[in-house]
Design an enzyme around this catalytic site. Structure first.
Site, PDB file in Angstrom:
ATOM      1  N   LYS A   1       0.856  -1.185   0.000  1.00 29.74           N
ATOM      2  CA  LYS A   1       0.000   0.000   0.000  1.00 29.74           C
ATOM      3  C   LYS A   1       0.892   1.235   0.000  1.00 29.74           C
ATOM      4  O   LYS A   1       2.015   1.186   0.503  1.00 29.74           O
ATOM      5  CB  LYS A   1      -0.891   0.012   1.256  1.00 29.74           C
ATOM      6  N   TYR A  51     -22.511   3.494  -4.091  1.00 35.48           N
ATOM      7  CA  TYR A  51     -23.524   3.649  -5.137  1.00 35.48           C
ATOM      8  C   TYR A  51     -23.703   2.351  -5.933  1.00 35.48           C
ATOM      9  O   TYR A  51     -24.821   1.866  -6.118  1.00 35.48           O
ATOM     10  CB  TYR A  51     -23.175   4.811  -6.085  1.00 35.48           C
TER      11      TYR A  51
END
Ligand code: NAD
Length: 422
Positions: free
Chosen positions: A106, A224
């Site tokens: 990361k 969403y």
């Protein structure tokens, strides 16, 4: 709402739990409790007004036993090395759970990107790419987008890396714009993967989607599309939220219309036909988690389900779109109460899986259509769910511990086979 907990300590606690469940050799446990490599970089940037500002960034590679490291880059004012280390460890588990030939990494830069102009952001990104270039590469470590980074950021990184090398290297990064070798289906990938594991979970739990209600926290990319796909499965999406509020309609919300409203007004709040769960957005988001629904999808930030609210959660199934939304203490409470959690490292792995497909396509210079991407993603997510579910039955542990145990076993097996160098 989101508690300030040290994510690295959470990650270590989770590893301890998995290690116990599979009787892990203490030597391998020690290896996994440390990242393989941590790089901290100083990032001086010439600002538009001529002044110099210095930012700090990191690239952490947790483990590469199963293949090149893979993981996103986060731009956030609160990010620090412990957060980046935890996220890198979770990437090792995530790639192993869905059986990708990758390790975990990361990156992070401590910056509030909303306060920078586009030109400043480009200079910051190029400097960061240059500073981490010695340790990334198509067969070494392949970054991707995360919080506040996007296809444009990836394009700048691809370009900077290619300039250093002297030839275009699209395989060094994923999440690129389609025109530069991005993959079809990348935008919806995380929620598509989440949909496929949810379909498996409701099958084994005998939940009828057409008689079910879902609540979703966060209405960005993951939130969403998750709302849209739960709606497509036939569930009533009764509540959704963002930082400005949480809305509720017992008859169900239309996810596309809510998105349209959010695009117009900047928030889901005020969507016609819905009520606010509370005037205070923080309280409204807390109430959303405790609604009487069948399926709860946290798709915003970490540490929102804690020992303070775990007892009040009514959903039977929690599918984690966000990374780290549930604390280890809440995990224990929910497991005891019989609530099933499909853990982040499994349920949101659709994103990294389609990143893997993008990497293959970039290397072969052959592009797949969306149907091919979805078909491959469905098969991999369904198999991964069933691998974790079987481990959960076999070890008699919760799904998170089972997913971690499966991942740790796969990583340790690779380390055993390769041996400890020299
Ligand atoms: P995003 O920036 O597109 O959307 C985040 C949404 O959460 C926004 O609607 C924002 O208003 C809302 N939000 C932020 N803080 C909130 C809070 N405190 N309370 C309620 N709502 C809040 O981000 P995203 O890409 O959708 O990511 C969401 C989560 O999913 C993150 O944890 C991320 O790490 C995880 N995730 C995303 C992907 C991906 O491909 N997008 C992949 C894996 C994991």
């Amino acid at each position: 709402m989101a508690e300030k907990l040290n994510p690295w300590l959470n990650a270590l606690k989770q590893l301890d739990k998995a290690a116990k469940a599979i009787n892990l050799d203490p030597g391998y446990h020690q290896i996994l409790a440390h990242p393989k490599r941590v790089l901290e970089v100083e990032l001086p940037v010439r600002m538009d007004d001529g002044s110099i500002k210095v930012f700090v960034g990191w690239r952490v590679q947790h483990n590469d036993a199963r293949g090149p490291c893979k993981g996103g880059i986060r731009y956030h004012p609160n990010t620090d090395v412990d957060e980046v280390k935890a996220l890198a460890m979770w990437m090792t588990w995530k790639t192993a759970v869905v059986d990708l030939p990758y390790g975990g990494a990361k990156g992070g830069v401590r910056v509030d990107p909303t306060k920078l102009s586009k030109a400043e952001l480009e200079r910051l990104t190029r400097r960061y790419a240059y500073e981490i270039a010695p340790i990334i590469g198509v067969d070494i470590d392949i970054p991707a987008p995360d919080v506040y980074t996007n296809p444009q950021t990836m394009a700048w990184i691809m370009d900077t890396y290619s300039m250093i090398k002297g030839y275009p290297e699209p395989g060094v990064i994923t999440g690129k714009p389609l025109e530069l070798g991005g993959s079809e289906g990348r935008e919806e990938a995380t929620a598509r993967g989440l949909q496929y594991v949810t379909e498996e979970a409701i099958r084994v739990m005998k939940i009828d989607p057409k008689k079910s209600k879902a609540a979703i926290q966060g209405y960005g990319n993951a939130g969403y599309f998750s709302a849209k796909f739960m709606h497509e499965l036939g569930m009533k999406v009764v509540a959704v939220s963002d930082t400005k509020g949480a809305i509720y309609n017992p008859d169900g919300l239309d996810p596309d219309k809510v998105l349209e409203h959010k695009q117009k007004t900047g928030s889901v709040a005020g969507f016609p036909g819905s009520t606010l769960l509370d005037k205070d957005p923080v309280k409204a988001n807390e109430k959303l988690l405790e609604l009487d629904v069948d399926v709860l999808i946290p798709a915003a930030v970490e540490n929102v389900i804690t020992d303070k609210n775990a007892d009040n959660i009514k959903a039977r199934l929690i599918v984690e779109a966000a990374n780290g939304p549930t604390t280890p203490e809440a995990d224990d409470i929910l497991h005891e109460r019989g609530v099933t959690i499909v853990p982040d490292i499994l349920s949101n792995a659709g994103g990294v899986t389609v990143s893997y497909y993008e990497w293959i396509q970039a290397r072969t210079r052959e592009w797949w259509d969306i149907e091919t991407v979805r078909k491959k993603l469905r098969a991999r997510m369904a198999k991964s769910f069933n691998d974790v579910y079987n481990m959960h039955k076999e070890l008699k542990v919760d799904m998170r511990t089972a997913a971690l145990a499966l991942a740790v076993k796969r990583v340790v097996r690779a380390m055993e086979l390769r041996g400890i160098w020299p």
